[in-house]
Design an enzyme around this catalytic site. Sequence first.
Site, PDB file in Angstrom:
ATOM      1  N   LYS A  24     -25.130 141.381  12.769  1.00  0.00           N
ATOM      2  CA  LYS A  24     -26.130 140.312  13.300  1.00  0.00           C
ATOM      3  C   LYS A  24     -25.251 138.951  13.345  1.00  0.00           C
ATOM      4  O   LYS A  24     -25.454 137.958  14.089  1.00  0.00           O
ATOM      5  CB  LYS A  24     -27.254 140.003  12.562  1.00  0.00           C
TER       6      LYS A  24
HETATM    7  C1  PLP Z   1     -30.450 144.893  13.695  1.00  0.00           C
HETATM    8  C2  PLP Z   1     -29.586 145.983  13.456  1.00  0.00           C
HETATM    9  C3  PLP Z   1     -29.654 147.088  14.382  1.00  0.00           C
HETATM   10  C4  PLP Z   1     -30.573 147.159  15.306  1.00  0.00           C
HETATM   11  O1  PLP Z   1     -30.185 146.479  16.534  1.00  0.00           O
HETATM   12  P1  PLP Z   1     -30.974 145.995  17.694  1.00  0.00           P
HETATM   13  O2  PLP Z   1     -30.185 144.880  18.411  1.00  0.00           O
HETATM   14  O3  PLP Z   1     -32.093 145.379  17.111  1.00  0.00           O
HETATM   15  O4  PLP Z   1     -31.339 147.172  18.468  1.00  0.00           O
HETATM   16  C5  PLP Z   1     -28.933 148.296  13.893  1.00  0.00           C
HETATM   17  N1  PLP Z   1     -28.048 148.189  12.671  1.00  0.00           N
HETATM   18  C6  PLP Z   1     -28.077 147.389  11.764  1.00  0.00           C
HETATM   19  C7  PLP Z   1     -27.542 147.238  10.575  1.00  0.00           C
HETATM   20  C8  PLP Z   1     -28.770 146.045  12.101  1.00  0.00           C
HETATM   21  O5  PLP Z   1     -28.715 144.947  11.465  1.00  0.00           O
END
Ligand code: PLP
Length: 499
Positions: free
Chosen positions: A112
Amino acid sequence: MDLRYKSTRNSELRMRASEAVLKGLAPDGGLFVPEKLPVLDVPMDALKDMTYQETAYAVMKQFLTDFTEEELKSCIEKAYDEKFDTEEIAPLAKVGGTYFLELFHGATIAFKDMALSILPHLMTTAAKKNHVENEIVILTATSGDTGKAALAGFADVEGTRIIVFYPKNGVSRVQELQMTTQKGSNVEVAAIHGNFDDAQSGVKAIFEDQELAKKLEEKGYQFSSANSINIGRLVPQVAYYVYAYAKLLANEEITDGEEINVAVPTGNFGNILAAYYAKQMGVPIGKLICASNENKVLYDFFGTGTYDRNRRFVLTSSPSMDILVSSNLERLIYLITGEDAGKTKELMEGLKGNGSYSITDEMASKLQDFEAGFATEEETAASIRSVYEETGYVMDPHTAVAACVCGQYRDRSADTRKCVVASTASPYKFARSVMTAIDGKYGTEEDFALLEELKRVSGVDMPQAIRDILDAKVLHTLECDAGKMRELVERLLVSDQGM
Ligand SMILES: *Cc1c(COP(=O)(O)O)cnc(C)c1O
Protein backbone atom coordinates in the site's frame (compact mmCIF):
# COMPACT_ATOMS: atom_id res chain seq x y z
CA MET A 1 -3.52 15.19 -24.59
CA ASP A 2 -6.12 16.07 -22.01
CA LEU A 3 -7.51 12.89 -20.49
CA ARG A 4 -10.84 13.13 -18.70
CA TYR A 5 -12.38 10.77 -16.20
CA LYS A 6 -15.94 9.52 -16.22
CA SER A 7 -17.94 7.55 -13.69
CA THR A 8 -18.56 3.82 -14.18
CA ARG A 9 -22.22 4.60 -13.44
CA ASN A 10 -22.69 7.77 -15.48
CA SER A 11 -20.93 8.43 -18.79
CA GLU A 12 -22.15 12.04 -18.94
CA LEU A 13 -19.90 13.12 -16.13
CA ARG A 14 -16.43 14.33 -17.14
CA MET A 15 -13.75 15.42 -14.72
CA ARG A 16 -10.10 16.27 -14.91
CA ALA A 17 -7.68 13.92 -13.20
CA SER A 18 -7.04 16.31 -10.32
CA GLU A 19 -10.79 16.59 -9.64
CA ALA A 20 -11.17 12.82 -9.69
CA VAL A 21 -8.27 12.46 -7.22
CA LEU A 22 -9.91 15.00 -4.90
CA LYS A 23 -13.35 13.43 -5.04
CA GLY A 24 -12.24 9.80 -4.73
CA LEU A 25 -15.67 8.40 -5.52
CA ALA A 26 -17.99 9.82 -8.20
CA PRO A 27 -21.13 11.55 -6.83
CA ASP A 28 -23.33 8.75 -8.20
CA GLY A 29 -21.42 6.12 -6.22
CA GLY A 30 -19.49 5.00 -9.30
CA LEU A 31 -15.73 4.83 -9.73
CA PHE A 32 -13.72 7.19 -11.89
CA VAL A 33 -12.24 5.63 -15.02
CA PRO A 34 -10.17 7.27 -17.76
CA GLU A 35 -12.30 7.90 -20.84
CA LYS A 36 -9.58 6.10 -22.76
CA LEU A 37 -6.76 3.94 -21.40
CA PRO A 38 -3.52 5.68 -22.34
CA VAL A 39 -0.53 3.90 -23.90
CA LEU A 40 3.13 4.32 -23.00
CA ASP A 41 4.86 6.88 -25.17
CA VAL A 42 8.37 5.85 -24.09
CA PRO A 43 9.87 2.70 -25.66
CA MET A 44 10.84 -0.24 -23.44
CA ASP A 45 14.39 0.26 -24.61
CA ALA A 46 14.42 3.63 -22.86
CA LEU A 47 12.40 2.44 -19.86
CA LYS A 48 14.88 -0.29 -19.13
CA ASP A 49 17.52 2.24 -18.10
CA MET A 50 15.21 4.37 -15.98
CA THR A 51 15.06 4.70 -12.21
CA TYR A 52 11.84 3.94 -10.40
CA GLN A 53 11.04 7.64 -10.16
CA GLU A 54 11.61 8.20 -13.88
CA THR A 55 9.42 5.20 -14.71
CA ALA A 56 6.70 6.46 -12.40
CA TYR A 57 6.74 9.79 -14.22
CA ALA A 58 6.57 8.15 -17.66
CA VAL A 59 3.49 6.20 -16.56
CA MET A 60 1.69 8.73 -14.42
CA LYS A 61 1.94 11.63 -16.83
CA GLN A 62 -0.17 9.62 -19.28
CA PHE A 63 -2.99 9.39 -16.73
CA LEU A 64 -2.76 12.63 -14.76
CA THR A 65 -2.68 14.98 -17.70
CA ASP A 66 -3.74 18.14 -15.90
CA PHE A 67 -0.77 18.00 -13.53
CA THR A 68 2.21 19.95 -14.83
CA GLU A 69 5.53 18.18 -15.26
CA GLU A 70 6.90 20.13 -12.33
CA GLU A 71 3.96 19.23 -10.08
CA LEU A 72 4.06 15.55 -10.90
CA LYS A 73 7.82 15.25 -10.57
CA SER A 74 7.68 17.02 -7.24
CA CYS A 75 5.02 14.57 -5.97
CA ILE A 76 7.14 11.64 -7.15
CA GLU A 77 10.33 12.95 -5.53
CA LYS A 78 8.56 13.47 -2.20
CA ALA A 79 6.99 10.03 -2.27
CA TYR A 80 9.75 7.70 -3.41
CA ASP A 81 12.64 8.82 -1.23
CA GLU A 82 14.51 7.49 1.81
CA LYS A 83 11.21 6.30 3.31
CA PHE A 84 12.00 3.27 1.18
CA ASP A 85 14.84 1.12 2.43
CA THR A 86 16.20 0.48 -1.06
CA GLU A 87 17.01 2.84 -3.91
CA GLU A 88 15.33 0.48 -6.32
CA ILE A 89 12.02 1.16 -4.48
CA ALA A 90 10.49 -2.04 -5.92
CA PRO A 91 13.26 -4.63 -6.32
CA LEU A 92 12.83 -7.96 -8.08
CA ALA A 93 14.03 -11.08 -6.27
CA LYS A 94 14.64 -14.16 -8.39
CA VAL A 95 13.76 -17.19 -6.31
CA GLY A 96 13.76 -20.59 -7.97
CA GLY A 97 12.27 -19.87 -11.37
CA THR A 98 9.96 -17.12 -10.13
CA TYR A 99 10.41 -13.36 -9.86
CA PHE A 100 9.12 -11.73 -6.71
CA LEU A 101 8.37 -8.05 -7.19
CA GLU A 102 8.94 -6.80 -3.66
CA LEU A 103 6.50 -3.99 -3.04
CA PHE A 104 7.06 -3.82 0.70
CA HIS A 105 10.14 -1.65 1.09
CA GLY A 106 8.24 1.48 2.14
CA ALA A 107 7.46 3.01 5.52
CA THR A 108 4.79 0.49 6.57
CA ILE A 109 6.27 -2.59 4.89
CA ALA A 110 3.25 -3.42 2.73
CA PHE A 111 2.56 -2.67 -0.92
CA LYS A 112 0.00 0.00 0.00
CA ASP A 113 2.99 2.30 0.53
CA MET A 114 3.63 2.27 -3.21
CA ALA A 115 0.50 4.37 -3.74
CA LEU A 116 -0.14 5.91 -0.33
CA SER A 117 3.23 7.57 -0.11
CA ILE A 118 2.31 9.63 -3.17
CA LEU A 119 -1.46 10.08 -2.76
CA PRO A 120 -1.26 12.85 -0.11
CA HIS A 121 0.99 14.86 -2.43
CA LEU A 122 -1.26 14.29 -5.42
CA MET A 123 -4.21 15.33 -3.29
CA THR A 124 -2.75 18.52 -1.84
CA THR A 125 -1.47 19.46 -5.31
CA ALA A 126 -4.94 18.79 -6.73
CA ALA A 127 -6.52 20.90 -3.98
CA LYS A 128 -4.28 23.86 -4.85
CA LYS A 129 -4.99 23.49 -8.57
CA ASN A 130 -8.73 23.49 -7.92
CA HIS A 131 -8.66 26.35 -5.40
CA VAL A 132 -10.09 24.18 -2.66
CA GLU A 133 -10.16 26.09 0.63
CA ASN A 134 -11.76 23.35 2.72
CA GLU A 135 -9.76 20.94 4.79
CA ILE A 136 -9.77 17.53 3.17
CA VAL A 137 -10.95 14.74 5.44
CA ILE A 138 -9.71 11.31 4.45
CA LEU A 139 -12.00 8.50 5.57
CA THR A 140 -10.51 5.07 5.21
CA ALA A 141 -11.74 1.57 5.86
CA THR A 142 -8.88 -0.86 6.19
CA SER A 143 -8.36 -4.58 6.27
CA GLY A 144 -5.06 -3.80 7.97
CA ASP A 145 -2.46 -2.43 5.60
CA THR A 146 -4.18 0.52 3.96
CA GLY A 147 -4.91 2.11 7.31
CA LYS A 148 -1.34 2.35 8.45
CA ALA A 149 -0.03 3.33 5.04
CA ALA A 150 -2.66 6.09 4.80
CA LEU A 151 -1.98 7.28 8.35
CA ALA A 152 1.75 7.42 7.65
CA GLY A 153 1.14 9.23 4.36
CA PHE A 154 -1.29 11.85 5.68
CA ALA A 155 0.00 12.41 9.23
CA ASP A 156 0.61 16.13 9.74
CA VAL A 157 0.06 16.91 6.03
CA GLU A 158 -1.26 20.46 6.12
CA GLY A 159 -4.86 20.93 5.00
CA THR A 160 -5.82 17.31 5.66
CA ARG A 161 -7.29 15.14 8.38
CA ILE A 162 -7.60 11.40 8.41
CA ILE A 163 -9.95 8.95 10.15
CA VAL A 164 -9.23 5.23 9.81
CA PHE A 165 -11.65 2.41 10.64
CA TYR A 166 -10.41 -1.16 11.05
CA PRO A 167 -12.20 -4.39 12.02
CA LYS A 168 -11.48 -4.97 15.71
CA ASN A 169 -10.60 -8.65 15.45
CA GLY A 170 -9.65 -8.74 11.80
CA VAL A 171 -6.07 -7.48 11.74
CA SER A 172 -2.75 -8.86 12.97
CA ARG A 173 -1.22 -7.67 16.25
CA VAL A 174 1.53 -5.85 14.39
CA GLN A 175 -1.00 -4.20 12.06
CA GLU A 176 -3.13 -3.04 15.00
CA LEU A 177 -0.15 -1.63 16.89
CA GLN A 178 1.11 0.11 13.79
CA MET A 179 -2.19 1.99 13.60
CA THR A 180 -2.94 2.63 17.26
CA THR A 181 0.52 4.09 17.85
CA GLN A 182 0.31 6.52 14.92
CA LYS A 183 1.38 10.05 15.82
CA GLY A 184 0.07 13.22 14.22
CA SER A 185 -2.30 16.02 15.24
CA ASN A 186 -4.69 15.30 12.36
CA VAL A 187 -5.22 11.54 12.78
CA GLU A 188 -7.94 9.38 14.39
CA VAL A 189 -8.16 5.59 14.44
CA ALA A 190 -11.27 3.61 15.42
CA ALA A 191 -11.84 -0.13 15.81
CA ILE A 192 -15.15 -1.35 14.38
CA HIS A 193 -17.22 -4.17 15.81
CA GLY A 194 -17.63 -5.90 12.47
CA ASN A 195 -15.52 -7.10 9.56
CA PHE A 196 -13.77 -5.20 6.78
CA ASP A 197 -16.81 -5.23 4.51
CA ASP A 198 -18.86 -3.60 7.30
CA ALA A 199 -16.21 -0.93 7.66
CA GLN A 200 -16.05 -0.37 3.91
CA SER A 201 -19.85 -0.17 3.52
CA GLY A 202 -19.95 2.26 6.45
CA VAL A 203 -17.42 4.54 4.80
CA LYS A 204 -19.23 4.35 1.46
CA ALA A 205 -22.52 5.28 3.17
CA ILE A 206 -20.88 8.29 4.85
CA PHE A 207 -19.54 9.46 1.49
CA GLU A 208 -22.99 9.23 -0.04
CA ASP A 209 -24.66 11.06 2.86
CA GLN A 210 -25.52 14.48 1.38
CA GLU A 211 -26.87 15.82 4.66
CA LEU A 212 -23.62 15.14 6.44
CA ALA A 213 -21.65 16.57 3.53
CA LYS A 214 -23.59 19.81 3.94
CA LYS A 215 -22.94 20.00 7.66
CA LEU A 216 -19.25 19.46 7.05
CA GLU A 217 -19.12 22.03 4.28
CA GLU A 218 -20.37 24.60 6.79
CA LYS A 219 -17.48 23.62 9.04
CA GLY A 220 -14.99 23.94 6.19
CA TYR A 221 -14.45 20.23 5.55
CA GLN A 222 -14.86 17.97 2.58
CA PHE A 223 -14.39 14.25 2.32
CA SER A 224 -12.06 12.33 0.12
CA SER A 225 -11.03 8.74 -0.05
CA ALA A 226 -7.63 7.14 0.26
CA ASN A 227 -9.09 3.72 -0.47
CA SER A 228 -8.01 1.91 -3.58
CA ILE A 229 -11.07 3.18 -5.44
CA ASN A 230 -9.27 6.54 -5.74
CA ILE A 231 -7.58 6.79 -9.13
CA GLY A 232 -4.74 8.49 -7.27
CA ARG A 233 -4.11 5.07 -5.71
CA LEU A 234 -4.53 3.07 -8.87
CA VAL A 235 -2.36 5.09 -11.24
CA PRO A 236 0.88 4.97 -9.18
CA GLN A 237 0.47 1.19 -8.99
CA VAL A 238 0.64 0.81 -12.76
CA ALA A 239 4.21 2.10 -12.59
CA TYR A 240 5.74 -0.89 -10.82
CA TYR A 241 4.52 -3.35 -13.42
CA VAL A 242 6.15 -1.27 -16.12
CA TYR A 243 9.26 -1.04 -13.97
CA ALA A 244 9.32 -4.81 -13.33
CA TYR A 245 9.10 -5.62 -17.03
CA ALA A 246 11.79 -3.08 -17.89
CA LYS A 247 14.11 -4.48 -15.20
CA LEU A 248 13.62 -8.07 -16.40
CA LEU A 249 14.64 -6.81 -19.80
CA ALA A 250 17.61 -4.85 -18.45
CA ASN A 251 18.77 -7.92 -16.52
CA GLU A 252 18.44 -10.05 -19.65
CA GLU A 253 15.97 -12.36 -17.98
CA ILE A 254 13.63 -11.84 -20.95
CA THR A 255 13.95 -10.61 -24.51
CA ASP A 256 12.20 -7.49 -25.80
CA GLY A 257 8.53 -8.21 -26.42
CA GLU A 258 8.57 -11.54 -24.56
CA GLU A 259 5.32 -12.01 -22.67
CA ILE A 260 5.34 -12.57 -18.94
CA ASN A 261 2.56 -13.59 -16.57
CA VAL A 262 1.77 -11.72 -13.40
CA ALA A 263 0.31 -13.31 -10.25
CA VAL A 264 -1.31 -10.97 -7.77
CA PRO A 265 -2.63 -11.70 -4.27
CA THR A 266 -6.00 -10.06 -4.57
CA GLY A 267 -8.49 -8.45 -2.22
CA ASN A 268 -10.08 -5.25 -3.43
CA PHE A 269 -8.86 -5.90 -7.00
CA GLY A 270 -6.79 -2.70 -7.12
CA ASN A 271 -3.35 -4.19 -7.57
CA ILE A 272 -4.32 -6.64 -10.29
CA LEU A 273 -6.32 -3.96 -12.08
CA ALA A 274 -3.17 -1.85 -12.15
CA ALA A 275 -1.41 -4.80 -13.84
CA TYR A 276 -4.27 -4.96 -16.34
CA TYR A 277 -3.89 -1.24 -17.04
CA ALA A 278 -0.14 -1.80 -17.54
CA LYS A 279 -1.00 -4.45 -20.11
CA GLN A 280 -3.39 -2.06 -21.86
CA MET A 281 -0.60 0.54 -21.87
CA GLY A 282 1.52 -1.83 -23.91
CA VAL A 283 3.53 -3.93 -21.43
CA PRO A 284 3.76 -7.49 -22.83
CA ILE A 285 1.82 -9.24 -20.10
CA GLY A 286 0.15 -12.55 -20.91
CA LYS A 287 -2.04 -13.84 -18.12
CA LEU A 288 -3.12 -11.88 -15.07
CA ILE A 289 -3.37 -14.50 -12.38
CA CYS A 290 -5.86 -13.47 -9.73
CA ALA A 291 -5.04 -15.24 -6.46
CA SER A 292 -7.55 -15.44 -3.60
CA ASN A 293 -7.44 -16.95 -0.15
CA GLU A 294 -10.42 -18.91 1.23
CA ASN A 295 -12.61 -15.86 0.66
CA LYS A 296 -12.67 -16.95 -2.96
CA VAL A 297 -15.44 -14.73 -4.32
CA LEU A 298 -13.26 -13.72 -7.27
CA TYR A 299 -12.24 -17.28 -8.09
CA ASP A 300 -15.92 -18.23 -8.21
CA PHE A 301 -16.71 -15.15 -10.26
CA PHE A 302 -14.13 -15.89 -12.93
CA GLY A 303 -15.23 -19.53 -13.02
CA THR A 304 -19.01 -19.07 -13.10
CA GLY A 305 -19.76 -15.51 -14.21
CA THR A 306 -21.66 -14.90 -10.99
CA TYR A 307 -20.34 -12.63 -8.30
CA ASP A 308 -21.93 -13.70 -5.03
CA ARG A 309 -20.97 -12.21 -1.71
CA ASN A 310 -23.59 -14.25 0.18
CA ARG A 311 -21.26 -16.61 1.96
CA ARG A 312 -19.43 -17.10 5.20
CA PHE A 313 -16.65 -14.59 5.78
CA VAL A 314 -13.43 -16.42 6.65
CA LEU A 315 -10.68 -14.92 8.79
CA THR A 316 -7.41 -16.09 7.25
CA SER A 317 -3.68 -15.64 7.71
CA SER A 318 -3.79 -13.15 4.79
CA PRO A 319 -6.20 -10.62 6.35
CA SER A 320 -5.64 -7.92 3.74
CA MET A 321 -7.40 -10.23 1.29
CA ASP A 322 -10.32 -11.11 3.59
CA ILE A 323 -12.77 -9.24 1.43
CA LEU A 324 -16.10 -10.24 -0.07
CA VAL A 325 -16.77 -7.06 -2.03
CA SER A 326 -13.86 -6.26 -4.31
CA SER A 327 -14.62 -2.63 -5.12
CA ASN A 328 -12.20 -2.19 -7.97
CA LEU A 329 -13.76 -5.02 -9.94
CA GLU A 330 -16.39 -2.47 -10.93
CA ARG A 331 -13.84 -0.85 -13.22
CA LEU A 332 -13.27 -4.14 -15.03
CA ILE A 333 -17.01 -4.84 -15.19
CA TYR A 334 -17.46 -1.45 -16.79
CA LEU A 335 -14.89 -2.30 -19.46
CA ILE A 336 -16.44 -5.69 -20.27
CA THR A 337 -19.93 -4.19 -20.57
CA GLY A 338 -18.40 -2.18 -23.42
CA GLU A 339 -18.31 0.90 -21.17
CA ASP A 340 -22.05 0.75 -20.55
CA ALA A 341 -22.64 2.86 -17.43
CA GLY A 342 -26.32 1.91 -17.21
CA LYS A 343 -25.55 -1.80 -17.26
CA THR A 344 -22.72 -1.40 -14.74
CA LYS A 345 -25.03 0.53 -12.44
CA GLU A 346 -27.66 -2.18 -12.67
CA LEU A 347 -25.14 -4.93 -11.80
CA MET A 348 -23.74 -2.94 -8.87
CA GLU A 349 -27.24 -2.29 -7.57
CA GLY A 350 -27.79 -6.04 -7.71
CA LEU A 351 -24.68 -6.47 -5.60
CA LYS A 352 -25.90 -3.93 -3.08
CA GLY A 353 -29.45 -5.35 -3.00
CA ASN A 354 -29.13 -9.14 -3.28
CA GLY A 355 -25.42 -9.41 -2.75
CA SER A 356 -24.90 -10.86 -6.21
CA TYR A 357 -24.98 -10.33 -9.96
CA SER A 358 -24.24 -12.35 -13.08
CA ILE A 359 -22.51 -11.25 -16.23
CA THR A 360 -23.51 -12.31 -19.76
CA ASP A 361 -21.51 -14.82 -21.84
CA GLU A 362 -20.43 -11.99 -24.06
CA MET A 363 -19.01 -10.12 -21.09
CA ALA A 364 -17.34 -13.28 -19.80
CA SER A 365 -15.64 -13.75 -23.16
CA LYS A 366 -13.74 -10.51 -22.52
CA LEU A 367 -12.07 -11.93 -19.43
CA GLN A 368 -9.62 -14.20 -21.29
CA ASP A 369 -6.62 -12.29 -19.94
CA PHE A 370 -7.46 -13.45 -16.43
CA GLU A 371 -6.79 -16.74 -14.68
CA ALA A 372 -8.09 -17.24 -11.18
CA GLY A 373 -7.19 -19.58 -8.36
CA PHE A 374 -7.26 -19.77 -4.60
CA ALA A 375 -5.13 -21.21 -1.84
CA THR A 376 -6.51 -22.74 1.34
CA GLU A 377 -4.89 -21.94 4.67
CA GLU A 378 -3.02 -25.26 4.56
CA GLU A 379 -1.79 -24.66 1.02
CA THR A 380 -0.64 -21.16 1.93
CA ALA A 381 1.35 -22.42 4.91
CA ALA A 382 2.77 -25.30 2.85
CA SER A 383 3.87 -22.83 0.21
CA ILE A 384 5.70 -20.67 2.78
CA ARG A 385 7.40 -23.75 4.18
CA SER A 386 8.43 -25.35 0.90
CA VAL A 387 9.79 -22.15 -0.65
CA TYR A 388 11.73 -21.54 2.56
CA GLU A 389 13.10 -25.08 2.67
CA GLU A 390 14.07 -25.10 -0.99
CA THR A 391 15.47 -21.58 -1.33
CA GLY A 392 15.75 -19.90 2.07
CA TYR A 393 13.38 -17.13 0.88
CA VAL A 394 10.67 -16.22 3.38
CA MET A 395 7.32 -15.05 1.97
CA ASP A 396 4.51 -13.39 3.87
CA PRO A 397 1.12 -15.20 3.69
CA HIS A 398 -0.37 -12.85 1.05
CA THR A 399 2.57 -13.36 -1.27
CA ALA A 400 2.41 -17.08 -0.54
CA VAL A 401 -1.21 -17.22 -1.73
CA ALA A 402 -0.11 -15.78 -5.07
CA ALA A 403 2.97 -18.00 -5.31
CA CYS A 404 0.81 -21.03 -4.61
CA VAL A 405 -1.86 -20.10 -7.17
CA CYS A 406 0.87 -19.29 -9.70
CA GLY A 407 2.25 -22.82 -9.17
CA GLN A 408 -1.21 -24.38 -9.53
CA TYR A 409 -1.67 -22.57 -12.84
CA ARG A 410 1.74 -23.64 -14.09
CA ASP A 411 0.93 -27.26 -13.21
CA ARG A 412 -2.46 -27.36 -14.89
CA SER A 413 -1.56 -25.41 -18.05
CA ALA A 414 1.08 -25.74 -20.71
CA ASP A 415 2.01 -22.11 -20.13
CA THR A 416 5.77 -21.74 -19.74
CA ARG A 417 5.91 -17.95 -19.67
CA LYS A 418 7.95 -16.47 -16.83
CA CYS A 419 5.95 -15.28 -13.88
CA VAL A 420 6.23 -12.20 -11.70
CA VAL A 421 4.59 -12.62 -8.31
CA ALA A 422 3.53 -9.37 -6.67
CA SER A 423 5.06 -9.63 -3.23
CA THR A 424 2.81 -7.46 -1.14
CA ALA A 425 4.04 -7.53 2.44
CA SER A 426 7.13 -8.10 4.49
CA PRO A 427 7.01 -11.40 6.39
CA TYR A 428 7.72 -9.32 9.51
CA LYS A 429 4.22 -7.96 9.34
CA PHE A 430 2.77 -11.44 9.76
CA ALA A 431 5.51 -13.08 11.78
CA ARG A 432 3.23 -15.46 13.67
CA SER A 433 1.65 -17.01 10.60
CA VAL A 434 4.96 -17.15 8.78
CA MET A 435 6.90 -18.76 11.60
CA THR A 436 4.26 -21.35 12.45
CA ALA A 437 4.10 -22.24 8.75
CA ILE A 438 7.84 -22.82 8.76
CA ASP A 439 7.72 -24.88 11.94
CA GLY A 440 4.74 -25.72 14.17
CA LYS A 441 6.94 -25.40 17.25
CA TYR A 442 6.70 -21.60 17.06
CA GLY A 443 2.96 -21.71 17.81
CA THR A 444 3.36 -20.92 21.49
CA GLU A 445 6.03 -18.23 21.30
CA GLU A 446 5.36 -14.58 22.12
CA ASP A 447 4.87 -12.12 19.25
CA PHE A 448 8.05 -10.25 19.82
CA ALA A 449 10.16 -13.35 20.34
CA LEU A 450 8.91 -14.52 16.95
CA LEU A 451 10.31 -11.41 15.31
CA GLU A 452 13.76 -12.33 16.58
CA GLU A 453 13.35 -15.86 15.30
CA LEU A 454 12.21 -14.58 11.92
CA LYS A 455 15.33 -12.49 11.72
CA ARG A 456 17.41 -15.56 12.42
CA VAL A 457 15.76 -17.88 9.88
CA SER A 458 15.37 -15.33 7.06
CA GLY A 459 18.67 -13.53 7.45
CA VAL A 460 16.75 -10.32 6.68
CA ASP A 461 17.14 -7.42 9.11
CA MET A 462 14.18 -6.22 11.09
CA PRO A 463 12.64 -3.31 9.17
CA GLN A 464 12.43 0.12 10.79
CA ALA A 465 8.62 -0.14 10.83
CA ILE A 466 8.87 -3.09 13.23
CA ARG A 467 11.56 -1.56 15.41
CA ASP A 468 9.34 1.51 15.72
CA ILE A 469 6.39 -0.29 17.28
CA LEU A 470 8.43 -2.31 19.74
CA ASP A 471 8.34 0.51 22.26
CA ALA A 472 5.77 2.98 20.92
CA LYS A 473 2.82 4.16 23.04
CA VAL A 474 -0.79 3.29 22.11
CA LEU A 475 -2.46 6.61 21.34
CA HIS A 476 -5.79 5.49 19.88
CA THR A 477 -8.43 3.43 21.68
CA LEU A 478 -11.69 4.50 20.02
CA GLU A 479 -14.17 1.70 19.28
CA CYS A 480 -17.63 1.74 17.74
CA ASP A 481 -20.35 -0.45 16.28
CA ALA A 482 -20.30 -0.69 12.50
CA GLY A 483 -23.72 1.00 12.44
CA LYS A 484 -22.43 3.98 14.42
CA MET A 485 -19.62 5.12 12.16
CA ARG A 486 -21.50 8.14 10.86
CA GLU A 487 -22.22 9.37 14.38
CA LEU A 488 -18.59 8.98 15.30
CA VAL A 489 -17.42 10.97 12.29
CA GLU A 490 -19.93 13.68 13.02
CA ARG A 491 -18.87 13.83 16.64
CA LEU A 492 -15.20 14.08 15.73
CA LEU A 493 -15.63 16.73 13.06
CA VAL A 494 -18.81 18.69 13.60
CA SER A 495 -18.84 18.86 17.36
CA ASP A 496 -15.03 18.98 17.34
CA GLN A 497 -14.46 16.38 20.00
CA GLY A 498 -11.12 14.81 19.68
CA MET A 499 -8.57 15.26 16.92
C1 PLP B 1 -4.17 -4.72 0.21
C2 PLP B 1 -3.34 -5.93 0.13
C3 PLP B 1 -3.60 -6.93 -0.81
C4 PLP B 1 -4.77 -6.86 -1.75
O1 PLP B 1 -4.61 -5.87 -2.73
P1 PLP B 1 -5.86 -5.30 -3.54
O2 PLP B 1 -5.33 -4.20 -4.34
O3 PLP B 1 -6.86 -4.86 -2.50
O4 PLP B 1 -6.40 -6.43 -4.34
C5 PLP B 1 -2.75 -8.02 -0.84
N1 PLP B 1 -1.72 -8.13 0.02
C6 PLP B 1 -1.46 -7.20 0.94
C7 PLP B 1 -0.33 -7.39 1.89
C8 PLP B 1 -2.25 -6.05 1.02
O5 PLP B 1 -1.96 -5.12 1.94
